[in-house]
Enzyme design. Structure first.
Site, PDB file in Angstrom:
ATOM      1  N   ARG A   1     -16.336  26.454  22.808  1.00  0.00           N
ATOM      2  CA  ARG A   1     -17.707  26.961  23.026  1.00  0.00           C
ATOM      3  C   ARG A   1     -18.194  26.649  24.441  1.00  0.00           C
ATOM      4  O   ARG A   1     -19.367  26.304  24.654  1.00  0.00           O
ATOM      5  CB  ARG A   1     -18.689  26.375  22.008  1.00  0.00           C
ATOM      6  CG  ARG A   1     -18.301  26.549  20.573  1.00  0.00           C
ATOM      7  CD  ARG A   1     -18.465  27.967  20.080  1.00  0.00           C
ATOM      8  NE  ARG A   1     -18.311  28.035  18.635  1.00  0.00           N
ATOM      9  CZ  ARG A   1     -17.166  28.354  18.036  1.00  0.00           C
ATOM     10  NH1 ARG A   1     -16.110  28.681  18.755  1.00  0.00           N
ATOM     11  NH2 ARG A   1     -17.099  28.397  16.717  1.00  0.00           N
TER      12      ARG A   1
ATOM     13  N   SER B   1     -24.799  28.912  14.423  1.00  0.00           N
ATOM     14  CA  SER B   1     -24.645  27.445  14.404  1.00  0.00           C
ATOM     15  C   SER B   1     -25.501  26.841  15.504  1.00  0.00           C
ATOM     16  O   SER B   1     -25.361  27.206  16.667  1.00  0.00           O
ATOM     17  CB  SER B   1     -23.198  27.048  14.661  1.00  0.00           C
ATOM     18  OG  SER B   1     -22.372  27.647  13.719  1.00  0.00           O
TER      19      SER B   1
ATOM     20  N   GLU C   1     -25.517  23.799  20.393  1.00  0.00           N
ATOM     21  CA  GLU C   1     -24.747  24.947  20.904  1.00  0.00           C
ATOM     22  C   GLU C   1     -25.694  26.010  21.467  1.00  0.00           C
ATOM     23  O   GLU C   1     -25.389  26.686  22.442  1.00  0.00           O
ATOM     24  CB  GLU C   1     -23.914  25.534  19.756  1.00  0.00           C
ATOM     25  CG  GLU C   1     -23.055  26.698  20.168  1.00  0.00           C
ATOM     26  CD  GLU C   1     -22.181  27.223  19.022  1.00  0.00           C
ATOM     27  OE1 GLU C   1     -21.454  26.435  18.398  1.00  0.00           O
ATOM     28  OE2 GLU C   1     -22.243  28.439  18.767  1.00  0.00           O
TER      29      GLU C   1
HETATM   30  P1  FAD Z   1     -27.968  35.730  24.543  1.00  0.00           P
HETATM   31  O1  FAD Z   1     -28.477  34.920  23.399  1.00  0.00           O
HETATM   32  O2  FAD Z   1     -28.765  36.871  24.994  1.00  0.00           O
HETATM   33  O3  FAD Z   1     -27.663  34.745  25.760  1.00  0.00           O
HETATM   34  C1  FAD Z   1     -26.978  33.535  25.569  1.00  0.00           C
HETATM   35  C2  FAD Z   1     -26.791  32.846  26.938  1.00  0.00           C
HETATM   36  O4  FAD Z   1     -25.928  33.637  27.764  1.00  0.00           O
HETATM   37  C3  FAD Z   1     -28.105  32.732  27.724  1.00  0.00           C
HETATM   38  O5  FAD Z   1     -28.041  31.544  28.483  1.00  0.00           O
HETATM   39  C4  FAD Z   1     -28.085  33.933  28.628  1.00  0.00           C
HETATM   40  O6  FAD Z   1     -28.835  33.758  29.803  1.00  0.00           O
HETATM   41  C5  FAD Z   1     -26.606  34.080  28.941  1.00  0.00           C
HETATM   42  N1  FAD Z   1     -26.168  35.453  29.174  1.00  0.00           N
HETATM   43  C6  FAD Z   1     -26.235  36.498  28.302  1.00  0.00           C
HETATM   44  N2  FAD Z   1     -25.677  37.596  28.833  1.00  0.00           N
HETATM   45  C7  FAD Z   1     -25.251  37.252  30.070  1.00  0.00           C
HETATM   46  C8  FAD Z   1     -24.593  37.954  31.122  1.00  0.00           C
HETATM   47  N3  FAD Z   1     -24.252  39.243  31.003  1.00  0.00           N
HETATM   48  N4  FAD Z   1     -24.316  37.294  32.269  1.00  0.00           N
HETATM   49  C9  FAD Z   1     -24.655  35.982  32.417  1.00  0.00           C
HETATM   50  N5  FAD Z   1     -25.277  35.265  31.455  1.00  0.00           N
HETATM   51  C10 FAD Z   1     -25.568  35.886  30.300  1.00  0.00           C
HETATM   52  N6  FAD Z   1     -21.150  32.442  18.172  1.00  0.00           N
HETATM   53  C11 FAD Z   1     -19.828  32.164  18.066  1.00  0.00           C
HETATM   54  O7  FAD Z   1     -19.195  31.731  19.042  1.00  0.00           O
HETATM   55  N7  FAD Z   1     -19.157  32.381  16.905  1.00  0.00           N
HETATM   56  C12 FAD Z   1     -19.764  32.866  15.809  1.00  0.00           C
HETATM   57  O8  FAD Z   1     -19.113  33.060  14.788  1.00  0.00           O
HETATM   58  C13 FAD Z   1     -21.158  33.137  15.875  1.00  0.00           C
HETATM   59  N8  FAD Z   1     -21.833  33.579  14.776  1.00  0.00           N
HETATM   60  C14 FAD Z   1     -23.168  33.817  14.861  1.00  0.00           C
HETATM   61  C15 FAD Z   1     -23.830  34.253  13.711  1.00  0.00           C
HETATM   62  C16 FAD Z   1     -25.195  34.513  13.747  1.00  0.00           C
HETATM   63  C17 FAD Z   1     -25.895  34.997  12.509  1.00  0.00           C
HETATM   64  C18 FAD Z   1     -25.915  34.357  14.954  1.00  0.00           C
HETATM   65  C19 FAD Z   1     -27.367  34.688  15.022  1.00  0.00           C
HETATM   66  C20 FAD Z   1     -25.254  33.909  16.101  1.00  0.00           C
HETATM   67  C21 FAD Z   1     -23.883  33.617  16.056  1.00  0.00           C
HETATM   68  N9  FAD Z   1     -23.169  33.155  17.173  1.00  0.00           N
HETATM   69  C22 FAD Z   1     -21.825  32.907  17.101  1.00  0.00           C
HETATM   70  C23 FAD Z   1     -23.886  32.909  18.444  1.00  0.00           C
HETATM   71  C24 FAD Z   1     -24.049  34.189  19.317  1.00  0.00           C
HETATM   72  O9  FAD Z   1     -23.946  35.340  18.544  1.00  0.00           O
HETATM   73  C25 FAD Z   1     -23.008  34.270  20.434  1.00  0.00           C
HETATM   74  O10 FAD Z   1     -23.071  33.125  21.235  1.00  0.00           O
HETATM   75  C26 FAD Z   1     -23.187  35.504  21.306  1.00  0.00           C
HETATM   76  O11 FAD Z   1     -22.109  35.620  22.202  1.00  0.00           O
HETATM   77  C27 FAD Z   1     -24.502  35.506  22.084  1.00  0.00           C
HETATM   78  O12 FAD Z   1     -24.629  36.769  22.707  1.00  0.00           O
HETATM   79  P2  FAD Z   1     -26.027  37.330  23.190  1.00  0.00           P
HETATM   80  O13 FAD Z   1     -25.755  38.590  23.930  1.00  0.00           O
HETATM   81  O14 FAD Z   1     -26.961  37.407  22.047  1.00  0.00           O
HETATM   82  O15 FAD Z   1     -26.464  36.191  24.206  1.00  0.00           O
HETATM   83  P1  NAP Z   2     -16.012  27.334   7.318  1.00  0.00           P
HETATM   84  O1  NAP Z   2     -14.933  28.349   7.195  1.00  0.00           O
HETATM   85  O2  NAP Z   2     -16.761  26.924   6.086  1.00  0.00           O
HETATM   86  O3  NAP Z   2     -15.442  26.027   8.019  1.00  0.00           O
HETATM   87  C1  NAP Z   2     -16.306  24.907   8.308  1.00  0.00           C
HETATM   88  C2  NAP Z   2     -15.893  24.317   9.627  1.00  0.00           C
HETATM   89  O4  NAP Z   2     -14.575  23.844   9.524  1.00  0.00           O
HETATM   90  C3  NAP Z   2     -15.945  25.352  10.727  1.00  0.00           C
HETATM   91  O5  NAP Z   2     -16.903  24.924  11.616  1.00  0.00           O
HETATM   92  C4  NAP Z   2     -14.545  25.382  11.321  1.00  0.00           C
HETATM   93  O6  NAP Z   2     -14.514  25.029  12.690  1.00  0.00           O
HETATM   94  C5  NAP Z   2     -13.771  24.327  10.586  1.00  0.00           C
HETATM   95  N1  NAP Z   2     -12.514  24.909  10.040  1.00  0.00           N
HETATM   96  C6  NAP Z   2     -12.371  25.646   8.908  1.00  0.00           C
HETATM   97  N2  NAP Z   2     -11.060  25.955   8.718  1.00  0.00           N
HETATM   98  C7  NAP Z   2     -10.395  25.413   9.763  1.00  0.00           C
HETATM   99  C8  NAP Z   2      -9.019  25.394  10.142  1.00  0.00           C
HETATM  100  N3  NAP Z   2      -8.075  25.985   9.389  1.00  0.00           N
HETATM  101  N4  NAP Z   2      -8.690  24.761  11.295  1.00  0.00           N
HETATM  102  C9  NAP Z   2      -9.620  24.164  12.058  1.00  0.00           C
HETATM  103  N5  NAP Z   2     -10.934  24.161  11.753  1.00  0.00           N
HETATM  104  C10 NAP Z   2     -11.314  24.758  10.608  1.00  0.00           C
HETATM  105  O7  NAP Z   2     -17.062  27.785   8.419  1.00  0.00           O
HETATM  106  P2  NAP Z   2     -18.188  28.887   8.386  1.00  0.00           P
HETATM  107  O8  NAP Z   2     -19.464  28.236   8.654  1.00  0.00           O
HETATM  108  O9  NAP Z   2     -18.043  29.777   7.190  1.00  0.00           O
HETATM  109  O10 NAP Z   2     -17.791  29.713   9.683  1.00  0.00           O
HETATM  110  C11 NAP Z   2     -16.615  30.473   9.718  1.00  0.00           C
HETATM  111  C12 NAP Z   2     -16.204  30.691  11.166  1.00  0.00           C
HETATM  112  O11 NAP Z   2     -17.242  31.400  11.855  1.00  0.00           O
HETATM  113  C13 NAP Z   2     -15.993  29.394  11.936  1.00  0.00           C
HETATM  114  O12 NAP Z   2     -14.908  29.563  12.817  1.00  0.00           O
HETATM  115  C14 NAP Z   2     -17.276  29.210  12.698  1.00  0.00           C
HETATM  116  O13 NAP Z   2     -17.077  28.553  13.945  1.00  0.00           O
HETATM  117  C15 NAP Z   2     -17.725  30.644  12.943  1.00  0.00           C
HETATM  118  N6  NAP Z   2     -19.189  30.714  13.012  1.00  0.00           N
HETATM  119  C16 NAP Z   2     -19.777  30.353  14.185  1.00  0.00           C
HETATM  120  C17 NAP Z   2     -21.143  30.424  14.318  1.00  0.00           C
HETATM  121  C18 NAP Z   2     -21.794  30.089  15.635  1.00  0.00           C
HETATM  122  O14 NAP Z   2     -22.959  30.394  15.819  1.00  0.00           O
HETATM  123  N7  NAP Z   2     -21.086  29.488  16.544  1.00  0.00           N
HETATM  124  C19 NAP Z   2     -21.938  30.839  13.251  1.00  0.00           C
HETATM  125  C20 NAP Z   2     -21.311  31.165  12.069  1.00  0.00           C
HETATM  126  C21 NAP Z   2     -19.924  31.100  11.949  1.00  0.00           C
HETATM  127  P3  NAP Z   2     -14.821  26.010  13.922  1.00  0.00           P
HETATM  128  O15 NAP Z   2     -16.282  26.229  13.903  1.00  0.00           O
HETATM  129  O16 NAP Z   2     -14.375  25.210  15.089  1.00  0.00           O
HETATM  130  O17 NAP Z   2     -14.043  27.264  13.749  1.00  0.00           O
END
Ligand code: FAD
Ligand code: NAP
Length: 339
Positions: A165, A239, A335
């Site tokens: 991340r 998250s 995050e």
């Molecule tokens: P924004 O929220 O608009 O911006 C985020 C940051 O990036 C800000 O600092 C902004 O200034 C900067 N930024 C945006 N665009 C640019 C650009 N073009 N150039 C420079 N800077 C920029 N994230 C995960 O990694 N994995 C997931 O599974 C995941 N699941 C999610 C589920 C839900 C329901 C939600 C709401 C979020 C989730 N996220 C997840 C977080 C989010 O979706 C990601 O981080 C996504 O990439 C953010 O994109 P955005 O365009 O909305 O960014």
């Molecule tokens: P999940 O599958 O219930 O798992 C819980 C946590 O355990 C996750 O955070 C994941 O880490 C870790 N995990 C599960 N299986 C794993 C494996 N085989 N090896 C290593 N790590 C493992 O999680 P969930 O909440 O339903 O999310 C599913 C996936 O979507 C995850 O990868 C999660 O990161 C992603 N997600 C991200 C966001 C966000 O905003 N960043 C929001 C929703 C979901 P990791 O998170 O490191 O993968």
């Protein structure tokens, strides 16, 4: 010709949906407009925030600067052969729609990242990841506009220094570059990744006999839709906290006290701890305070049920950080980007 708006509510440009006023607001849809924006007299000297889908940020106060919405669209094939395709997307494309485009065309690599909200341009910011795949696995390069010099620089995979991340754009180059396009290297001969989380179980319950990237994408969409709050219904930014990584020694000590602790050993010997488990075990999951709280199905997700303020959600996150620190000696990191 770009337009600068004043004192604009940007609540609906974010998935948390908390009230926030931007002193100034504008948008651009190509490089020429972006040049116009950064050299505009109303913009020069202002604090800037580049906005994509607003799905990874929380405003704790009004924004006393200019919010700049990235609207660069377009998807194009740069090159392809029998095995691979290089595909370039404008930063303002919607991430999930881009994934569906790839899946529909048989380009494999991003299917596990289905249904992540936000824009393509923000995807490298925190090296988005889910279900065992991260952007860095399929990332080829990106173009970024350097705000100070006005030059466009190409960053390859190594130069982005992707981590868990993390990327250079979230730390050393924070607020210096605007990502305008991202190029991905996808495969026409898929290697299916189904071992993570609930994917296998979901494919089974879908009755899938023959694997395909389409089926994996559908499985991920099903799991996510059943587990995560839809930001259109309940405000959230996914998250709120990162999963902490601790040393094997610290883990061994914790495991003696908390035998059930959810953990994933990493190749370098460290151990990733599921932050959701830590928060859940302290009783935070489902906790509601007025119009905000911790989601009932996912302890990592803080939610806005309606009219809560960003500062309330931020304070809740601080209380959670403190309680995890006190009970487990682990310092969680947020995050979500806080403004
Ligand atoms: P924004 O929220 O608009 O911006 C985020 C940051 O990036 C800000 O600092 C902004 O200034 C900067 N930024 C945006 N665009 C640019 C650009 N073009 N150039 C420079 N800077 C920029 N994230 C995960 O990694 N994995 C997931 O599974 C995941 N699941 C999610 C589920 C839900 C329901 C939600 C709401 C979020 C989730 N996220 C997840 C977080 C989010 O979706 C990601 O981080 C996504 O990439 C953010 O994109 P955005 O365009 O909305 O960014
Ligand atoms: P999940 O599958 O219930 O798992 C819980 C946590 O355990 C996750 O955070 C994941 O880490 C870790 N995990 C599960 N299986 C794993 C494996 N085989 N090896 C290593 N790590 C493992 O999680 P969930 O909440 O339903 O999310 C599913 C996936 O979507 C995850 O990868 C999660 O990161 C992603 N997600 C991200 C966001 C966000 O905003 N960043 C929001 C929703 C979901 P990791 O998170 O490191 O993968």
């Amino acid at each position: 010709m770009i337009q600068i708006q004043h004192n604009k509510s940007i609540k609906n440009y974010t998935t948390f949906g908390v009230p926030v006023i931007a002193k100034k607001f504008t948008q651009f849809s190509d490089l020429q407009e972006l040049n116009e924006v950064v050299s505009h007299p109303e913009v020069v000297g202002e604090k800037m925030l580049i906005l994509g889908g607003g799905s990874n940020l929380l405003f704790t106060q009004d924004f006393a600067g200019i919010v700049i919405l990235n609207q660069i669209k377009g998807i194009e094939i740069i090159s392809e052969d029998m095995d691979q395709v290089l595909i370039k997307s404008g930063a303002g494309e919607n991430w999930h729609e881009f994934v569906l485009y790839c899946v529909d065309n048989g380009y494999s690599g991003v299917e596990n990242l289905s249904l992540i909200p936000g824009s393509v341009g923000a995807s490298p910011m925190q090296n988005i990841g889910a279900y065992g795949v991260e952007i860095k696995d399929v990332f080829h390069s990106l173009e970024a506009f350097h705000i100070e010099s006005g030059e466009v620089k190409i960053f390859n995979n190594e130069e982005c220094k992707f981590g868990y991340r993390e990327s250079v754009f979230k730390n050393i180059y924070k607020n210096q570059y605007i990502i305008t396009s991202v190029t991905f290297q996808l495969s026409k001969k898929p290697i299916f990744k189904t071992s993570y989380g609930a994917i296998k179980a979901e494919l089974e319950s879908m009755g899938v006999k023959e694997l395909s990237i389409k089926k994996i994408s559908e499985a991920v969409i099903n799991i996510r839709s059943s587990k995560l709050p839809n930001p259109k219904e309940i405000g959230n930014a996914g998250s709120f906290f990162k999963n902490p990584v601790i040393s094997k020694q610290q883990f061994d000590e914790l495991k003696l006290k908390f035998p059930e602790i959810a953990n994933y050993p990493l190749p370098n010997g460290d151990v990733k701890i599921a932050a959701g488990w830590l928060i859940d075990s302290l009783g935070w999951k489902g906790k509601r305070i007025g119009d905000y709280g911790v989601h009932k199905n996912q302890a990592l997700v803080l939610v806005n049920y309606g009219e809560s303020k960003g500062s309330d959600i931020y304070d809740l996150s601080t209380n959670i950080l403190d309680s995890v620190k006190q009970n487990f000696g682990i310092e969680l990191e947020r995050e979500v980007n806080i403004f």
